[in-house]
Motif scaffolding. Structure first.
Motif, PDB file in Angstrom:
ATOM      1  N   VAL A 428       0.922  -1.110   0.036  1.00 54.04           N
ATOM      2  CA  VAL A 428      -0.033   0.055   0.102  1.00 54.04           C
ATOM      3  C   VAL A 428       0.880   1.282  -0.035  1.00 54.04           C
ATOM      4  O   VAL A 428       1.418   1.566   1.126  1.00 54.04           O
ATOM      5  CB  VAL A 428      -0.745  -0.004   1.152  1.00 54.04           C
ATOM      6  N   PRO A 429       1.117   2.109  -1.196  1.00 53.41           N
ATOM      7  CA  PRO A 429       1.657   3.308  -1.093  1.00 53.41           C
ATOM      8  C   PRO A 429       0.850   4.162  -0.460  1.00 53.41           C
ATOM      9  O   PRO A 429      -0.679   4.174  -0.547  1.00 53.41           O
ATOM     10  CB  PRO A 429       1.806   3.531  -2.618  1.00 53.41           C
ATOM     11  N   THR A 430       1.466   4.916   0.656  1.00 51.87           N
ATOM     12  CA  THR A 430       0.505   5.626   1.426  1.00 51.87           C
ATOM     13  C   THR A 430       0.956   7.068   2.104  1.00 51.87           C
ATOM     14  O   THR A 430       2.160   6.861   2.167  1.00 51.87           O
ATOM     15  CB  THR A 430      -0.142   4.884   2.707  1.00 51.87           C
ATOM     16  N   THR A 431       0.458   8.063   2.205  1.00 51.33           N
ATOM     17  CA  THR A 431       0.729   9.275   2.775  1.00 51.33           C
ATOM     18  C   THR A 431       0.599   9.208   4.248  1.00 51.33           C
ATOM     19  O   THR A 431       0.894  10.175   4.932  1.00 51.33           O
ATOM     20  CB  THR A 431       0.212  10.447   2.142  1.00 51.33           C
ATOM     21  N   ALA A 432      -0.088   8.261   4.784  1.00 49.52           N
ATOM     22  CA  ALA A 432      -0.208   8.121   6.115  1.00 49.52           C
ATOM     23  C   ALA A 432       0.307   6.568   6.466  1.00 49.52           C
ATOM     24  O   ALA A 432      -0.389   5.826   6.990  1.00 49.52           O
ATOM     25  CB  ALA A 432      -1.759   8.277   6.554  1.00 49.52           C
ATOM     26  N   PRO A 433       1.478   6.543   6.727  1.00 50.37           N
ATOM     27  CA  PRO A 433       2.029   5.320   7.132  1.00 50.37           C
ATOM     28  C   PRO A 433       1.825   4.741   8.017  1.00 50.37           C
ATOM     29  O   PRO A 433       1.619   3.518   8.202  1.00 50.37           O
ATOM     30  CB  PRO A 433       3.567   5.316   6.759  1.00 50.37           C
ATOM     31  N   ASP A 434       1.937   5.432   9.431  1.00 46.95           N
ATOM     32  CA  ASP A 434       1.367   5.093  10.526  1.00 46.95           C
ATOM     33  C   ASP A 434       0.102   4.392  10.848  1.00 46.95           C
ATOM     34  O   ASP A 434      -0.197   3.354  11.428  1.00 46.95           O
ATOM     35  CB  ASP A 434       1.940   5.895  11.617  1.00 46.95           C
ATOM     36  N   GLU A 435      -0.674   5.502  10.181  1.00 42.75           N
ATOM     37  CA  GLU A 435      -2.185   4.961  10.414  1.00 42.75           C
ATOM     38  C   GLU A 435      -2.288   3.634   9.648  1.00 42.75           C
ATOM     39  O   GLU A 435      -3.179   2.663   9.877  1.00 42.75           O
ATOM     40  CB  GLU A 435      -3.227   6.085   9.735  1.00 42.75           C
ATOM     41  N   MET A 436      -1.831   3.459   8.390  1.00 37.95           N
ATOM     42  CA  MET A 436      -1.990   2.171   7.759  1.00 37.95           C
ATOM     43  C   MET A 436      -1.435   1.212   8.237  1.00 37.95           C
ATOM     44  O   MET A 436      -1.938  -0.108   8.079  1.00 37.95           O
ATOM     45  CB  MET A 436      -1.380   2.484   6.009  1.00 37.95           C
ATOM     46  N   THR A 437      -0.257   1.235   8.805  1.00 37.74           N
ATOM     47  CA  THR A 437       0.233   0.080   9.644  1.00 37.74           C
ATOM     48  C   THR A 437      -0.559  -0.409  10.622  1.00 37.74           C
ATOM     49  O   THR A 437      -0.749  -1.784  10.794  1.00 37.74           O
ATOM     50  CB  THR A 437       1.545   0.583  10.092  1.00 37.74           C
TER      51      THR A 437
END
Length: 575
Positions: A428-437
């Motif tokens: 998942v390329p994402t601008t919110a990596p901590d939330e996605m994790t």
């Protein structure tokens, strides 16, 4: 004179056979809504204390993982509660109606909002699950029938299972304008006041469904004079009337063998105040008044696939877009996203900024970058990939990574997680990596090392010369460029890059341990960039590991986003 036909229809060798039984001058009771259901006492057992404040409309969900019933509890009123340990029993009343008639064997009982959000669960509901008798519908009277003795149910013993009875509405030229399923259960036959030889026939329709809404009567009257030739004649009707209009356009649908591609179309958005209105305006913009191009999101998506007279790519100028945005914002954005994903250039004409459109465009542009990376990566790595609207399914021969979902729109990540099998990976390329994790960890997935999505122009990419004693070897097969650095005939460093349209994606840039710390990775990247630019590439895209990130930062590659990766090692399913 006659405006209706009573018919039998059935299939014979895949052809539809229609047998006209009788004709009628008019009908009474055809345009109707179901009679309201009776209010019932409902006792919810073992509920959380918050259920004491229930009111309005709810949905009752009863069943197991595989079998469910869904009941509508409309205008629910709580009369009182009875303590049950830490829980309560709720005594209420509501207008009860079955929404979906699955077996609903229990034991789970959940209460949902009408939007589908879970309100809470309870131990059970008195009287549920159960059989449902259905809502009652008023009878239909056929006025001025010419041959009442022929009105009888189809003998299904003589025909295929595909068959039944219908009422056809005719326009002034005698062409079939609409088709309505009907039950030929005759209650009475009496002489008609319309003239000798004509009769009034009353049909019991208590179990019949798919009746046209009362709003459809005026729509049908307008269409009886012929297919409308003026735009926006549907605009004065309410939502039910607009749905009826859509059904009439569908009735005259003839799929086109060839579609118009390209061109500029103008949508009049002044009257797009509901979902049917949006699709009627869209149909008129693309094909003209009285034509069909979908009557809802899914049908519209089907039409865009071709065979309905026009298909992407083309340009749509959406005038007064603020009307739909204000009235049906979510559906407006959903349709706009579908069109842009389908290759349609949509120009929104509005006197004000439309909330959500800028974010949608950002998401789509970001997703297009990810798509370009996947296209190049799979070519360079010799993997197969299947594209979807919001993701790619990449298949490879790596033992622990055979199926990988690369998500191009992180908003849909949870849906993809629910579709993963044991052993699948998700990227998942994402601008919110901590939330996605956190979201992926909550789904019980195993986190893998993060990567970094990067981009750079190739026209001015650094291209240092190799150190003394090293030689460059370049080869190309189809869209894949391979570069090797040799030292005394032995490979010291290598890499490859795939060129797809105007983008290029590097892969497997590697330096052997004995030749590291001499800048060989920069040399390989410089040669790859030069060769890709010569092949027509403008930009480079890559996913960098933590080890490779310093090299690419040194060469001027810019960070687009983080890349969060996880795998399903605890999935419920095995292949």
């Amino acid at each position: 004179m006659f405006r209706y036909e009573v018919v039998h229809w059935y299939e014979d060798d895949h052809d539809e056979i229609v047998e006209v039984l009788a004709r009628a001058v008019d009908t009474d009771g055809l345009f109707a809504r179901p009679r309201p259901g009776d209010r019932e006492r409902v006792v919810l057992r073992g509920c959380p204390p918050s259920f004491a404040g229930l009111t309005g409309n709810c949905m009752l969900e009863i069943g197991t993982d595989d079998e469910w019933q869904w009941w509508s509890l409309e205008d629910l009123v709580v009369h009182g509660t009875v303590p049950d340990g830490d829980l309560i029993d709720v005594v209420a009343s509501a207008e009860v109606r079955l929404v979906d008639d699955g077996p609903g064997l229990g034991p789970c009982c959940n209460l949902l909002s009408t939007a589908g959000a879970r309100v809470g669960g309870c131990r059970g509901v008195d009287g549920f699950p159960r059989q449902w008798e259905g809502l009652g519908w008023p009878p239909v009277a056929l006025i001025g029938v010419d041959q009442p003795e022929r009105i009888r149910p189809l003998d299904r013993r003589k025909h295929s299972w595909a068959g039944g009875e219908r009422l056809h509405a005719l326009d002034r030229r005698g062409h079939v304008m609409a088709k309505v399923p009907i039950e030929l259960d005759v209650v009475s036959v009496t002489p008609s006041a319309l003239g000798d030889g004509l009769f009034d026939v009353v049909l019991d329709q208590s179990d019949s469904e798919e009746r046209p809404d009362p709003s459809a009567r005026a729509v049908w009257d307008l269409w009886r004079e012929g297919v409308p030739a003026e735009p926006n004649l549907w605009a004065p009707f309410d939502t039910a009337g607009r749905r009826a209009w859509s059904r009439l356009t569908l009735q005259r649908l003839e799929k086109s063998a060839a579609d118009q591609v390209g061109g500029v179309y103008h949508l009049d958005g002044r009257h797009v105040t509901d979902e049917p209105g949006l699709h009627l305006a869209m149909s008129e913009a693309l094909l003209g008044p009285g034509h069909y191009f979908g009557w809802g999101y899914d049908a519209f998506a089907d039409c865009l696939c071709g065979g309905f007279g026009v298909r992407p790519p083309f340009t749509l100028v959406w005038n007064d877009a603020q009307v739909a945005h204000g009235a049906i914002r979510d559906h407006f954005l959903l349709v706009l996203e579908l069109m842009r994903r389908s290759g349609i250039t949509v120009e929104l004409k509005s006197p004000s900024t439309l909330d959500g459109v800028t974010e949608l465009d950002r998401r789509l542009a970001f997703g297009a970058l990810v798509t370009s990376w996947v296209a190049g990566y799979t070519k360079a790595a010799d993997l197969s990939a299947e594209p979807f609207a919001d993701s790619w399914i990449v298949r490879g021969d790596q033992q622990d990574r055979q199926v990988e979902r690369v998500v191009t729109d992180e908003a849909d990540t949870d849906w993809h997680v629910g579709k993963m099998w044991k052993g699948d990976w998700i990227t998942v390329p994402t601008t919110a990596p901590d939330e996605m994790t956190a979201r992926l960890m909550d789904a019980d997935l195993e986190m893998r090392p993060r990567e970094t999505f990067m981009r750079r122009s190739l026209t001015d990419h650094p291209a240092p010369e190799p150190p003394a004693g090293y030689t460059i070897e370049v080869s190309r097969e189809d869209v894949v460029i391979d570069v090797r650095l040799l030292f005394e005939g032995t490979e010291a460093a290598s890499g490859r890059m795939a060129v797809v349209d105007s983008d290029a994606v590097p892969h497997r840039v590697f330096t052997t341990p004995a030749h590291r710390r001499q800048g060989l990775g920069s040399v390989v990247m410089g040669v790859l960039a030069r060769e890709a630019a010569a092949a027509g590439a403008v930009d480079g895209l890559l996913f960098a590991t933590a080890d490779g990130l310093p090299l690419y930062r040194k060469l001027g590659w810019e960070i687009v986003s983080d890349v969060v990766i996880a795998s399903n090692t605890k999935g419920k399913h095995d292949r």
